[in-house]
Design a protein around this motif. Structure first.
Motif, PDB file in Angstrom:
ATOM      1  N   SER A   2      32.199  29.775  24.177  1.00  0.00           N
ATOM      2  CA  SER A   2      30.999  30.158  25.215  1.00  0.00           C
ATOM      3  C   SER A   2      29.611  29.657  24.411  1.00  0.00           C
ATOM      4  CB  SER A   2      30.993  31.585  25.454  1.00  0.00           C
ATOM      5  OG  SER A   2      32.079  32.088  26.148  1.00  0.00           O
ATOM      6  N   VAL A   3      29.017  28.938  24.978  1.00  0.00           N
ATOM      7  CA  VAL A   3      27.760  28.354  24.208  1.00  0.00           C
ATOM      8  C   VAL A   3      26.482  28.674  25.488  1.00  0.00           C
ATOM      9  CG1 VAL A   3      26.665  26.330  23.470  1.00  0.00           C
ATOM     10  CG2 VAL A   3      28.894  26.751  22.763  1.00  0.00           C
ATOM     11  N   ALA A   4      25.576  28.920  24.894  1.00  0.00           N
ATOM     12  CA  ALA A   4      24.266  29.022  25.675  1.00  0.00           C
ATOM     13  C   ALA A   4      23.064  28.253  24.922  1.00  0.00           C
ATOM     14  CB  ALA A   4      23.780  30.321  26.008  1.00  0.00           C
ATOM     15  N   LEU A   5      22.381  27.352  25.574  1.00  0.00           N
ATOM     16  CA  LEU A   5      21.382  26.614  24.766  1.00  0.00           C
ATOM     17  C   LEU A   5      19.871  26.947  25.396  1.00  0.00           C
ATOM     18  CD1 LEU A   5      22.932  23.105  25.014  1.00  0.00           C
ATOM     19  CD2 LEU A   5      22.881  24.685  23.119  1.00  0.00           C
ATOM     20  N   ASN A   6      18.988  27.228  24.697  1.00  0.00           N
ATOM     21  CA  ASN A   6      17.530  27.692  25.072  1.00  0.00           C
ATOM     22  C   ASN A   6      17.064  26.497  25.809  1.00  0.00           C
ATOM     23  OD1 ASN A   6      17.081  25.811  22.901  1.00  0.00           O
ATOM     24  ND2 ASN A   6      15.023  26.803  22.843  1.00  0.00           N
ATOM     25  N   GLU A   7      16.831  26.627  27.433  1.00  0.00           N
ATOM     26  CA  GLU A   7      15.994  25.940  27.983  1.00  0.00           C
ATOM     27  C   GLU A   7      14.799  26.313  28.332  1.00  0.00           C
ATOM     28  OE1 GLU A   7      18.518  23.980  31.003  1.00  0.00           O
ATOM     29  OE2 GLU A   7      20.349  24.789  30.078  1.00  0.00           O
ATOM     30  N   LYS A   8      14.419  27.590  28.041  1.00  0.00           N
ATOM     31  CA  LYS A   8      13.418  28.404  28.481  1.00  0.00           C
ATOM     32  C   LYS A   8      12.094  28.636  27.508  1.00  0.00           C
ATOM     33  CE  LYS A   8      16.210  31.132  31.721  1.00  0.00           C
ATOM     34  NZ  LYS A   8      16.368  30.301  32.736  1.00  0.00           N
ATOM     35  N   LYS A   9      12.651  28.487  26.186  1.00  0.00           N
ATOM     36  CA  LYS A   9      11.702  28.678  24.907  1.00  0.00           C
ATOM     37  C   LYS A   9      11.458  27.248  24.303  1.00  0.00           C
ATOM     38  CE  LYS A   9      12.191  33.251  25.333  1.00  0.00           C
ATOM     39  NZ  LYS A   9      11.064  33.934  25.867  1.00  0.00           N
ATOM     40  N   THR A  10      10.453  27.177  23.469  1.00  0.00           N
ATOM     41  CA  THR A  10      10.228  25.858  22.773  1.00  0.00           C
ATOM     42  C   THR A  10      11.377  25.601  21.897  1.00  0.00           C
ATOM     43  OG1 THR A  10       7.787  26.443  23.025  1.00  0.00           O
ATOM     44  CG2 THR A  10       8.360  24.768  21.399  1.00  0.00           C
ATOM     45  N   THR A  11      11.568  26.717  20.928  1.00  0.00           N
ATOM     46  CA  THR A  11      12.576  26.132  19.712  1.00  0.00           C
ATOM     47  C   THR A  11      13.514  27.526  19.871  1.00  0.00           C
ATOM     48  OG1 THR A  11      11.008  24.596  18.830  1.00  0.00           O
ATOM     49  CG2 THR A  11      13.196  25.531  17.322  1.00  0.00           C
ATOM     50  N   GLU A  12      14.639  27.399  19.574  1.00  0.00           N
ATOM     51  CA  GLU A  12      15.676  28.465  19.286  1.00  0.00           C
ATOM     52  C   GLU A  12      15.961  28.500  17.734  1.00  0.00           C
ATOM     53  OE1 GLU A  12      17.304  31.827  18.861  1.00  0.00           O
ATOM     54  OE2 GLU A  12      16.479  31.373  20.669  1.00  0.00           O
ATOM     55  N   HIS A  13      15.078  29.302  17.114  1.00  0.00           N
ATOM     56  CA  HIS A  13      15.112  28.983  15.532  1.00  0.00           C
ATOM     57  C   HIS A  13      15.782  30.177  14.817  1.00  0.00           C
ATOM     58  CE1 HIS A  13      13.178  27.792  11.699  1.00  0.00           C
ATOM     59  NE2 HIS A  13      13.123  26.553  12.368  1.00  0.00           N
ATOM     60  N   ASN A  14      16.306  30.996  15.657  1.00  0.00           N
ATOM     61  CA  ASN A  14      17.050  32.134  15.028  1.00  0.00           C
ATOM     62  C   ASN A  14      18.197  31.535  14.037  1.00  0.00           C
ATOM     63  OD1 ASN A  14      16.255  34.792  15.554  1.00  0.00           O
ATOM     64  ND2 ASN A  14      16.476  34.212  17.716  1.00  0.00           N
ATOM     65  N   LYS A  15      18.593  32.481  12.960  1.00  0.00           N
ATOM     66  CA  LYS A  15      19.706  32.166  12.127  1.00  0.00           C
ATOM     67  C   LYS A  15      20.245  33.360  11.971  1.00  0.00           C
ATOM     68  CE  LYS A  15      17.132  28.474  10.392  1.00  0.00           C
ATOM     69  NZ  LYS A  15      15.492  28.636  10.898  1.00  0.00           N
ATOM     70  N   PHE A  16      21.109  33.914  12.877  1.00  0.00           N
ATOM     71  CA  PHE A  16      21.915  35.204  12.364  1.00  0.00           C
ATOM     72  C   PHE A  16      23.156  34.966  13.110  1.00  0.00           C
ATOM     73  CE2 PHE A  16      19.468  36.659  16.107  1.00  0.00           C
ATOM     74  CZ  PHE A  16      20.386  37.361  17.071  1.00  0.00           C
ATOM     75  N   ALA A  17      23.926  36.038  12.877  1.00  0.00           N
ATOM     76  CA  ALA A  17      25.219  35.983  13.436  1.00  0.00           C
ATOM     77  C   ALA A  17      25.628  37.871  13.355  1.00  0.00           C
ATOM     78  CB  ALA A  17      26.370  35.472  12.866  1.00  0.00           C
ATOM     79  N   VAL A  18      26.370  38.034  14.340  1.00  0.00           N
ATOM     80  CA  VAL A  18      26.800  39.601  14.206  1.00  0.00           C
ATOM     81  C   VAL A  18      28.298  39.860  14.448  1.00  0.00           C
ATOM     82  CG1 VAL A  18      26.381  41.831  15.459  1.00  0.00           C
ATOM     83  CG2 VAL A  18      24.612  40.367  15.449  1.00  0.00           C
ATOM     84  N   PHE A  19      28.955  40.312  13.528  1.00  0.00           N
ATOM     85  CA  PHE A  19      30.264  40.305  13.599  1.00  0.00           C
ATOM     86  C   PHE A  19      30.915  41.670  13.707  1.00  0.00           C
ATOM     87  CE2 PHE A  19      29.055  37.178  10.341  1.00  0.00           C
ATOM     88  CZ  PHE A  19      29.687  36.135  10.702  1.00  0.00           C
ATOM     89  N   ASP A  20      31.613  41.993  14.979  1.00  0.00           N
ATOM     90  CA  ASP A  20      32.266  43.186  15.318  1.00  0.00           C
ATOM     91  C   ASP A  20      31.029  44.002  15.718  1.00  0.00           C
ATOM     92  OD1 ASP A  20      34.930  42.102  15.357  1.00  0.00           O
ATOM     93  OD2 ASP A  20      34.906  42.855  13.080  1.00  0.00           O
ATOM     94  N   GLY A  21      29.851  43.567  16.093  1.00  0.00           N
ATOM     95  CA  GLY A  21      28.902  44.299  16.884  1.00  0.00           C
ATOM     96  C   GLY A  21      27.946  45.102  15.665  1.00  0.00           C
ATOM     97  N   ILE A  22      28.524  44.992  14.369  1.00  0.00           N
ATOM     98  CA  ILE A  22      27.472  45.852  13.266  1.00  0.00           C
ATOM     99  C   ILE A  22      27.208  44.985  12.094  1.00  0.00           C
ATOM    100  CG2 ILE A  22      29.636  46.742  12.221  1.00  0.00           C
ATOM    101  CD1 ILE A  22      27.178  49.170  12.839  1.00  0.00           C
ATOM    102  N   THR A  23      28.274  44.146  11.367  1.00  0.00           N
ATOM    103  CA  THR A  23      27.767  43.460  10.363  1.00  0.00           C
ATOM    104  C   THR A  23      26.830  42.149  10.530  1.00  0.00           C
ATOM    105  OG1 THR A  23      29.907  43.940   9.204  1.00  0.00           O
ATOM    106  CG2 THR A  23      28.535  42.122   8.310  1.00  0.00           C
TER     107      THR A  23
END
Length: 174
Positions: free
Chosen positions: A96-117
């Protein structure tokens, strides 16, 4: 005065959250290896990343999906369109992929594993970040789930699928 300082220190230290941090720097495979370790064990993986072209990370995302992990991925629309990006490949694989079409740049760099890590930092999931760039990644437990909340907000913003709906999982019977 010393007693007052000691009591103040004990009070505040008892109320502060205590958690372990893992910090890694590149160029090296440390960030890559630590992410792979989490990809191999997590049942739910939410990734918000500017760009991804690291073949080992892509391979491990696919393996996690194949074993039944629920995976959602958010990325920058301009980066996803680049020839070296692996976003289209992951989407074609069923992620499942979502791409930002509403913001200038999606510059986040994070991942959440099992809702906590959480892993976050300057580290892009790219070969350049692993082998050439000077970047960092930090792993920690997000007990307040601020990163999960932010991911859910971004997913809802960029995707028509309601956040409460579970992402599709690979049918392991095929």
């Amino acid at each position: 005065m010393k007693l007052l300082f000691l009591l103040t220190f004990l009070f505040f230290s008892a109320t502060l959250p205590c958690f372990a941090l893992e910090v890694y720097f590149t160029p090296s495979r440390d960030c890559e290896n630590a992410i792979i370790k989490r990809l191999r064990s997590a049942k739910k993986i939410d990734i918000a990343i500017y760009t991804i072209n690291n073949r080992l990370l892509v391979k491990e995302i696919k393996k996690a999906y194949d074993r039944g992990a629920a995976i959602r991925l958010i990325s920058d629309i301009k980066q996803a369109a680049k020839k070296t990006s692996k976003i289209k490949e992951l989407k074609a694989y069923g992620i499942s992929v979502a791409l930002n079409e509403k913001k200038t740049t999606e510059h986040n760099k994070f991942a959440v594993f099992d809702g906590i890590t959480v892993v976050t930092g300057s580290y892009n999931w790219t070969n350049a970040a692993t082998y050439r760039n000077s970047e960092n990644c930090v792993f920690f437990e997000d007990d307040e789930q601020k990163y999960q909340s932010r991911f859910n907000f971004l997913w809802k913003t960029y995707n028509s699928i309601p956040v409460s709906d579970s992402p599709p999982m690979r049918d392991k019977t095929n």
